[in-house]
Design a protein around this motif. Structure first.
Motif, PDB file in Angstrom:
ATOM      1  N   THR A 108      12.611  61.624  18.930  1.00 18.75           N
ATOM      2  CA  THR A 108      11.738  60.603  19.513  1.00 18.75           C
ATOM      3  C   THR A 108      10.362  60.624  18.851  1.00 18.75           C
ATOM      4  O   THR A 108       9.801  59.572  18.513  1.00 18.75           O
ATOM      5  CB  THR A 108      11.584  60.837  21.019  1.00 18.75           C
ATOM      6  N   TRP A 109       9.836  61.808  18.643  1.00 21.32           N
ATOM      7  CA  TRP A 109       8.515  61.927  18.016  1.00 21.32           C
ATOM      8  C   TRP A 109       8.554  61.525  16.546  1.00 21.32           C
ATOM      9  O   TRP A 109       7.592  60.954  16.023  1.00 21.32           O
ATOM     10  CB  TRP A 109       8.001  63.355  18.157  1.00 21.32           C
ATOM     11  N   GLU A 110       9.661  61.829  15.879  1.00 20.17           N
ATOM     12  CA  GLU A 110       9.799  61.434  14.477  1.00 20.17           C
ATOM     13  C   GLU A 110       9.796  59.918  14.331  1.00 20.17           C
ATOM     14  O   GLU A 110       9.265  59.373  13.357  1.00 20.17           O
ATOM     15  CB  GLU A 110      11.075  62.022  13.883  1.00 20.17           C
ATOM     16  N   SER A 111      10.395  59.223  15.283  1.00 21.61           N
ATOM     17  CA  SER A 111      10.410  57.767  15.224  1.00 21.61           C
ATOM     18  C   SER A 111       9.006  57.180  15.374  1.00 21.61           C
ATOM     19  O   SER A 111       8.738  56.069  14.912  1.00 21.61           O
ATOM     20  CB  SER A 111      11.331  57.198  16.308  1.00 21.61           C
ATOM     21  N   GLN A 112       8.116  57.930  16.008  1.00 27.23           N
ATOM     22  CA  GLN A 112       6.746  57.464  16.216  1.00 27.23           C
ATOM     23  C   GLN A 112       5.812  57.873  15.077  1.00 27.23           C
ATOM     24  O   GLN A 112       4.993  57.073  14.608  1.00 27.23           O
ATOM     25  CB  GLN A 112       6.194  58.008  17.535  1.00 27.23           C
ATOM     26  N   TRP A 113       5.955  59.118  14.588  1.00 35.79           N
ATOM     27  CA  TRP A 113       4.980  59.655  13.643  1.00 35.79           C
ATOM     28  C   TRP A 113       5.539  59.838  12.224  1.00 35.79           C
ATOM     29  O   TRP A 113       4.767  60.023  11.278  1.00 35.79           O
ATOM     30  CB  TRP A 113       4.461  61.002  14.141  1.00 35.79           C
ATOM     31  N   GLY A 114       6.856  59.793  12.076  1.00 38.73           N
ATOM     32  CA  GLY A 114       7.442  59.966  10.748  1.00 38.73           C
ATOM     33  C   GLY A 114       8.258  61.236  10.650  1.00 38.73           C
ATOM     34  O   GLY A 114       7.999  62.221  11.336  1.00 38.73           O
ATOM     35  N   LYS A 115       9.267  61.207   9.757  1.00 40.54           N
ATOM     36  CA  LYS A 115      10.188  62.320   9.589  1.00 40.54           C
ATOM     37  C   LYS A 115       9.977  63.021   8.256  1.00 40.54           C
ATOM     38  O   LYS A 115       9.732  62.368   7.237  1.00 40.54           O
ATOM     39  CB  LYS A 115      11.632  61.821   9.689  1.00 40.54           C
ATOM     40  N   ASP A 116      10.058  64.326   8.297  1.00 46.06           N
ATOM     41  CA  ASP A 116       9.933  65.132   7.079  1.00 46.06           C
ATOM     42  C   ASP A 116      11.027  64.703   6.089  1.00 46.06           C
ATOM     43  O   ASP A 116      12.218  64.808   6.402  1.00 46.06           O
ATOM     44  CB  ASP A 116      10.084  66.618   7.420  1.00 46.06           C
ATOM     45  N   PRO A 117      10.641  64.224   4.910  1.00 45.48           N
ATOM     46  CA  PRO A 117      11.653  63.731   3.951  1.00 45.48           C
ATOM     47  C   PRO A 117      12.415  64.834   3.235  1.00 45.48           C
ATOM     48  O   PRO A 117      13.419  64.557   2.569  1.00 45.48           O
ATOM     49  CB  PRO A 117      10.805  62.938   2.940  1.00 45.48           C
ATOM     50  N   ILE A 118      11.972  66.072   3.400  1.00 41.69           N
ATOM     51  CA  ILE A 118      12.586  67.169   2.651  1.00 41.69           C
ATOM     52  C   ILE A 118      13.358  68.127   3.553  1.00 41.69           C
ATOM     53  O   ILE A 118      14.539  68.403   3.335  1.00 41.69           O
ATOM     54  CB  ILE A 118      11.510  67.950   1.861  1.00 41.69           C
ATOM     55  N   ASN A 119      12.701  68.644   4.579  1.00 36.24           N
ATOM     56  CA  ASN A 119      13.270  69.712   5.409  1.00 36.24           C
ATOM     57  C   ASN A 119      14.105  69.167   6.567  1.00 36.24           C
ATOM     58  O   ASN A 119      13.730  68.181   7.209  1.00 36.24           O
ATOM     59  CB  ASN A 119      12.147  70.590   5.970  1.00 36.24           C
ATOM     60  N   GLU A 120      15.221  69.845   6.830  1.00 36.54           N
ATOM     61  CA  GLU A 120      16.087  69.490   7.952  1.00 36.54           C
ATOM     62  C   GLU A 120      15.963  70.502   9.100  1.00 36.54           C
ATOM     63  O   GLU A 120      16.429  70.247  10.205  1.00 36.54           O
ATOM     64  CB  GLU A 120      17.550  69.423   7.499  1.00 36.54           C
ATOM     65  N   GLU A 121      15.375  71.653   8.814  1.00 34.24           N
ATOM     66  CA  GLU A 121      15.245  72.703   9.830  1.00 34.24           C
ATOM     67  C   GLU A 121      14.309  72.220  10.940  1.00 34.24           C
ATOM     68  O   GLU A 121      13.271  71.596  10.687  1.00 34.24           O
ATOM     69  CB  GLU A 121      14.702  73.975   9.180  1.00 34.24           C
TER      70      GLU A 121
END
Length: 530
Positions: A108-121
């Motif tokens: 939910t927070w990633e949809s608002q502020w952005g997702k790390d393009p590299i790390n999946e952890e």
């Protein structure tokens, strides 16, 4: 007066006109004088409302705080990005549920502020979100975590397992690892955090959960924040003056007597050396709204995990209460099922009654009648074999004593004690047999206190095992183990245990009762009117 029972959202309480005890001066103190906090309080003590209040404060919702103490203190009302994790409401006794809950928040927070393009952890993703929020808003993040320990309490010592790296592992250990990883993020993201607050019932030891985490300031026993959750006596009398008068009118007693009854039933919590009396807020609100003095807080949730821990422990509840402890023995829970004391204290079933500052020791005991009666009844229902009829047994005993029917009382006692025969028969050691005897009769005496006035009294001549006061009768009871009922009765008479009741109009009856460990039940019962 509108009572916010079950309402934990600060905005709803303010906007819909529910009664609110103004704690916002302490909220301001928290927000401006520190950064990372931990607060332990019993369930239903206002922790979620505190977290909600902090959330709206850091969102800059000045409109909600108009007229409250903080309104005169805060001048800027800046808006910060707020990240709120609430572990309430979830059921974490199945593998994968905790991970799913945390993943949901992060996505939910990633949809608002952005997702790390590299790390999946997970940790790296969350740290990226905090940094993005800081950069995009221009202000550091406020992180609020409510009931951080619920995923552990749900599974502690219940035997549930899950898969960890393909290997079957205790769910308790899996959850501890997940939470340890989650909270270690706060050290990595320190420069992007303005404020962090964790609340919970228990404080798990540093090595098990908070390892790798910038250690929070534990305000659970801070004198500055003793009244942060719960209701102080001053707040009770000032905010709830009118409903207390209404309660007094219903019970046909004076205002002062009503306050005293409320104190005995719901007061008695202490969360620091200042020894400020704190009333249970859930019980007080329910009592004033319903105008009934029931065991509201205890009835709202049975402490099953504590009962499990006590079953494993080497100590009985009568050996834990009414004793002084060094602070280190009960403040941190070390995840040791052989030592349930810290969790009993932190869960609100024991509290500090006195403190000795010179040697840093504290007297722990039940906070009030509601907790003592409810906890003893729960333990007794599991201790005695006929668990479904413990409450009805107490009612039958109470009725027989009120009527002066000692014969009926003897039969009821014999019936109950027959259910614990095996506990005595398997104890070959005399000291262990004596220990279980004391525990058994401790539970019986405390069970009777649920309905009758029962006291274990110290006199100038000795200690009376049990006194039961009824409207027309006073019973002075002496128990013996592997002795004789005659010896018990003789002790009552020779020690003058009846002297305090010499001017009493009620009939005073002495009961000498002997218990045989060999037979596992009563082996001698003599009543005598004094």
């Amino acid at each position: 007066m509108k009572y916010p029972i079950g309402i934990q959202d600060f905005a709803q309480i303010i906007q819909d006109g529910y009664v609110y005890l103004d704690k916002t001066d302490l909220v301001y103190k928290l927000a401006t004088e520190g950064k990372i906090y931990f607060l332990s309080r019993p369930r239903r003590f206002g922790k979620s409302l505190l977290i909600s209040t902090l959330k709206y404060y850091f969102q800059g919702r000045k409109d909600l705080f108009k007229g409250l103490a903080i309104d005169k203190l805060e001048k800027q009302w800046a808006e910060y990005p707020v990240f709120h994790i609430d572990f309430n409401g979830g059921n974490y006794d199945k593998d994968g549920e905790l991970d799913k809950r945390i993943q949901g928040y992060v996505e939910t927070w990633e949809s608002q502020w952005g997702k790390d393009p590299i790390n999946e952890e997970l940790g790296a993703r969350l740290a990226y979100v905090f940094k993005q929020a800081h950069e995009k808003s221009g202000r550091r993040a406020a992180v609020l975590i409510d009931e951080y320990d619920k995923p552990l309490l749900d599974v502690i010592d219940n035997g549930n397992t899950g898969l960890l790296n393909g290997k079957e592992t205790k769910l308790e250990d899996i959850h501890r690892g997940i939470l340890k990883g989650l909270y270690s993020i706060f050290k990595l993201a320190d420069e992007d955090l303005q404020f962090v607050m964790l609340t919970g019932v228990t404080k798990f030891s540093q090595v098990s959960v908070f390892s790798g985490f910038n250690q929070p300031e534990d305000i659970s026993m801070s004198g500055d924040f003793e009244g942060l959750c719960g209701i102080t006596k001053d707040e009770l009398l000032s905010v709830f003056d009118e409903p207390i008068h209404e309660l007094a009118y219903k019970f046909k007693i004076s205002y002062d007597e009503t306050v005293e009854r409320l104190k005995k039933k719901y007061d008695g919590y202490h969360f620091g050396e200042e020894m400020i009396d704190i009333f249970n807020p859930f019980s007080i609100l329910n009592c004033l709204k319903s105008k009934r003095m029931h065991n509201f807080w205890f009835a709202s949730g049975t402490p099953t995990y504590l009962v499990r821990l006590l079953a494993h422990s080497n100590e009985n509840i009568n050996e834990l209460v009414g004793k002084y402890y060094d602070a280190s023995q009960f403040i941190d829970y070390k995840a040791d099922i052989e030592q349930p004391l810290p969790m009993i204290y932190q869960s609100g079933y024991l509290t500090i009654k006195e403190c000795n500052l010179e040697d840093n020791t504290y007297l722990l005991d039940f906070p009030n009648e509601e907790v003592r009666n409810g906890f003893i009844d729960t333990i007794a229902s599991r201790y005695f074999a006929n668990t479904s009829q413990t409450t009805s047994w107490v009612m039958d005993v109470t009725n027989s004593l009120r009527k002066g029917d000692t014969s009926r009382f003897e039969k009821l006692m014999t019936s109950l004690l027959s259910s614990v025969t095996y506990r005595f028969q398997r104890k070959q050691d005399q000291m262990e047999c004596e220990r279980y005897f004391q525990y058994t009769f401790y539970l019986i005496v405390k069970m009777l206190a649920f309905y009758s006035t029962v006291a274990e009294k110290d006199t100038s001549e000795g200690r009376i095992d049990c006194v039961v006061e009824c409207p027309d009768y006073v019973y002075i009871i002496e128990f013996k183990l592997n002795g004789s009922a005659e010896a018990a009765l003789k002790q009552i008479e020779e020690k003058g245990y009846a002297k305090p009741y010499a001017a009493d109009n009620r009939k005073v009856i002495a009961l000498g009762i002997n218990f045989s460990s060999e037979k596992g039940t009563i082996d001698g019962f003599i009543p005598k009117e004094l």
